[in-house]
Scaffold this active site. Sequence first.
Site, mmCIF file in Angstrom:
data_model
loop_
_atom_site.group_PDB
_atom_site.id
_atom_site.type_symbol
_atom_site.label_atom_id
_atom_site.label_comp_id
_atom_site.label_asym_id
_atom_site.label_seq_id
_atom_site.Cartn_x
_atom_site.Cartn_y
_atom_site.Cartn_z
ATOM 1 N N LYS A 1 -2.684 5.845 -4.096
ATOM 2 C CA LYS A 1 -3.803 6.755 -3.811
ATOM 3 C C LYS A 1 -3.588 8.096 -4.491
ATOM 4 C CE LYS A 1 -3.758 4.619 0.744
ATOM 5 N NZ LYS A 1 -2.316 4.493 1.019
ATOM 6 N N HIS B 1 -7.619 9.504 -1.942
ATOM 7 C CA HIS B 1 -7.016 9.415 -0.605
ATOM 8 C C HIS B 1 -7.939 9.972 0.486
ATOM 9 C CE1 HIS B 1 -2.751 9.101 1.298
ATOM 10 N NE2 HIS B 1 -3.671 8.780 2.169
ATOM 11 N N ASP C 1 0.848 -1.194 0.000
ATOM 12 C CA ASP C 1 0.000 0.000 0.000
ATOM 13 C C ASP C 1 0.887 1.247 0.000
ATOM 14 O OD1 ASP C 1 -2.906 1.093 0.745
ATOM 15 O OD2 ASP C 1 -1.449 2.209 1.936
HETATM 16 N N1 NAP Z 1 -5.543 6.104 3.783
HETATM 17 C C1 NAP Z 1 -5.022 6.844 4.737
HETATM 18 O O1 NAP Z 1 -5.377 8.011 4.944
HETATM 19 C C2 NAP Z 1 -3.960 6.242 5.597
HETATM 20 C C3 NAP Z 1 -3.575 6.874 6.791
HETATM 21 C C4 NAP Z 1 -2.603 6.270 7.585
HETATM 22 C C5 NAP Z 1 -2.029 5.076 7.178
HETATM 23 N N2 NAP Z 1 -2.379 4.491 5.989
HETATM 24 C C6 NAP Z 1 -1.767 3.220 5.519
HETATM 25 O O2 NAP Z 1 -1.772 2.282 6.602
HETATM 26 C C7 NAP Z 1 -0.446 1.890 6.880
HETATM 27 C C8 NAP Z 1 -0.260 1.559 8.352
HETATM 28 O O3 NAP Z 1 -0.578 2.643 9.174
HETATM 29 P P1 NAP Z 1 0.499 3.422 10.047
HETATM 30 O O4 NAP Z 1 1.773 3.486 9.282
HETATM 31 O O5 NAP Z 1 -0.140 4.684 10.466
HETATM 32 O O6 NAP Z 1 0.658 2.600 11.379
HETATM 33 P P2 NAP Z 1 0.545 1.100 11.935
HETATM 34 O O7 NAP Z 1 0.781 0.096 10.899
HETATM 35 O O8 NAP Z 1 -0.687 1.037 12.739
HETATM 36 O O9 NAP Z 1 1.770 1.117 12.970
HETATM 37 C C9 NAP Z 1 3.088 1.287 12.536
HETATM 38 C C10 NAP Z 1 3.979 1.390 13.754
HETATM 39 O O10 NAP Z 1 3.948 0.149 14.464
HETATM 40 C C11 NAP Z 1 5.266 -0.376 14.545
HETATM 41 N N3 NAP Z 1 5.171 -1.825 14.353
HETATM 42 C C12 NAP Z 1 4.622 -2.492 13.321
HETATM 43 N N4 NAP Z 1 4.720 -3.818 13.506
HETATM 44 C C13 NAP Z 1 5.349 -3.999 14.689
HETATM 45 C C14 NAP Z 1 5.735 -5.150 15.431
HETATM 46 N N5 NAP Z 1 5.497 -6.379 14.989
HETATM 47 N N6 NAP Z 1 6.363 -4.968 16.609
HETATM 48 C C15 NAP Z 1 6.617 -3.706 17.085
HETATM 49 N N7 NAP Z 1 6.276 -2.591 16.423
HETATM 50 C C16 NAP Z 1 5.644 -2.737 15.242
HETATM 51 C C17 NAP Z 1 6.055 0.275 13.436
HETATM 52 O O11 NAP Z 1 7.417 0.393 13.786
HETATM 53 P P3 NAP Z 1 8.573 -0.405 12.966
HETATM 54 O O12 NAP Z 1 8.611 0.175 11.598
HETATM 55 O O13 NAP Z 1 9.780 -0.151 13.775
HETATM 56 O O14 NAP Z 1 8.177 -1.857 12.981
HETATM 57 C C18 NAP Z 1 5.407 1.656 13.389
HETATM 58 O O15 NAP Z 1 5.937 2.490 14.396
HETATM 59 C C19 NAP Z 1 0.384 3.089 6.403
HETATM 60 O O16 NAP Z 1 1.751 2.768 6.280
HETATM 61 C C20 NAP Z 1 -0.306 3.400 5.121
HETATM 62 O O17 NAP Z 1 0.068 2.476 4.115
HETATM 63 C C21 NAP Z 1 -3.349 5.058 5.210
#
Ligand code: NAP
Length: 308
Positions: A76, A109, A46
Site C-alpha cells: 500500500k 492506503h 498483505d
Molecule cells: N488497510 C488498512 O488500513 C488496514 C488496517 C488494519 C489492518 N490491515 C491489514 O489487515 C491485517 C489484519 O488486521 P489486524 O492485524 O488489525 O488484526 P486481525 O487479523 O483482526 O487480528 C489479529 C490478532 O488476532 C490474533 N489471532 C489471529 N489468529 C488467531 C487465532 N487463530 N487464535 C488466536 N488469536 C489469533 C493475533 O495474535 P497472534 O499473532 O498471536 O496470532 C492478533 O492479536 C493486518 O495485519 C493488515 O495486513 C489493513
Amino acid sequence: MTLGETFTLANGVTIPKLGLGTWRIDDGDVARIVRKAAEIGYRHVDTAQAYGNERGVGEGLRASGISRTNFFVTTKLAAEVKTYGETKKRIEGSLRSLGLDYIDLMLIHSPQPWAEFREGGHFFEENLEAWRALEEAYSAGKIRAIGVSNFEREDLDNLLNNGSVAPMVNQVLTHIGNTPFDLIDYSRSKGMLVEAYSPVAHGAALADANLAALADKHGVSVAQLCIRYCLQLGLVPLPKTSNTAHLRDNAALDFTISDMDMATLKGVKNTVDYGEAAAFPVFGKKRKSAVESAQDFLFTTDRMKGMN
Ligand SMILES: NC(=O)c1ccc[n+]([C@@H]2O[C@H](COP(=O)([O-])OP(=O)(O)OC[C@H]3O[C@@H](n4cnc5c(N)ncnc54)[C@H](OP(=O)(O)O)[C@@H]3O)[C@@H](O)[C@H]2O)c1
C-alpha cells in the site's frame, strides 16, 4: 481447501481468497512467518509501506523456495503520499524493498493522511495525482492490479469519474459487529472486490463470549468463525498472526456457518472494545476534536512506524 481457492478481479487477475496480514510484525520477524505461512500453503501476503516490513516479506517469499508467480503480494502507498512524483518514487521504493520485479496489487492506503483521517477532507485532487502514478505503473506492468483502502463512496466516485482505470479492490475494516454493508455493496456494484482487514477485530473478537459460544457450537475457534464469516460474505479476509498454530487454524475453514447463524452474525452491532488499538485512526471515533486528533497522532507516530 480455502488456501487453494481464488477470486477473480475485474481485469482477470486471480487472487487467493485468504491472505496473511502483516501489520505490526517487525521486519526482522516477518520473513520467518511468511516462510512458515508459505509452507502451510498461504500464497497471499498483505503488507504496506507504513508497516516497515516490505523487505522482510520479500525475503520470506524468496526463502520459501516457491516460485514468485505462485504468490500474490499486496502493498500500500503510504497514506501521506498524495503527489504524482512522490507516488512514482514510492512505487519504485516498494519494488526495491520487496526485491520483486512486479507487485500483484497496490492500494492507496487511505484517502486522507492518517493525521486527518475522517476529519472531513477528501483530498480529491491529491488522490487523483497518486492514482495517475499507479495507473502508469499498472500500464507498464509493474503492478498487476490497483485499488484503494479505507475509501468511502465519495472517494471511490472521485476515482471512478475522473480516473482512467477503475479501482479493482477496496480494502476496508470488516469483522463481525462492524461490517459496512452499504459500502461493500457499492464497491461491488462498481466492479471492485472487497477485502476485509482486521477480520478478527484486531484480536478483540477473541474475548467475546457470544462468539465463543457460537464457535463452540461449530467446533471451531472464534478466529475461524470470524474468518469464515468474511468468506461467506464473499470478502477476502486478511487475518494477521505471528503464531504457527494460528496460521494453521486460520486456514482450516472447512465448515459452513448456517444461513440462520449468518443472519444473526450480520445483525451484531459493534460492541467491540479495541483496547489500546483504539488509538489508531482506523479504530478510533469517526469524528474527533482537533485536540484529540493531535493527541492520537502524537501517540501513534511516537509508538509506531506508520499505520495500519
Ligand atoms: N488497510 C488498512 O488500513 C488496514 C488496517 C488494519 C489492518 N490491515 C491489514 O489487515 C491485517 C489484519 O488486521 P489486524 O492485524 O488489525 O488484526 P486481525 O487479523 O483482526 O487480528 C489479529 C490478532 O488476532 C490474533 N489471532 C489471529 N489468529 C488467531 C487465532 N487463530 N487464535 C488466536 N488469536 C489469533 C493475533 O495474535 P497472534 O499473532 O498471536 O496470532 C492478533 O492479536 C493486518 O495485519 C493488515 O495486513 C489493513
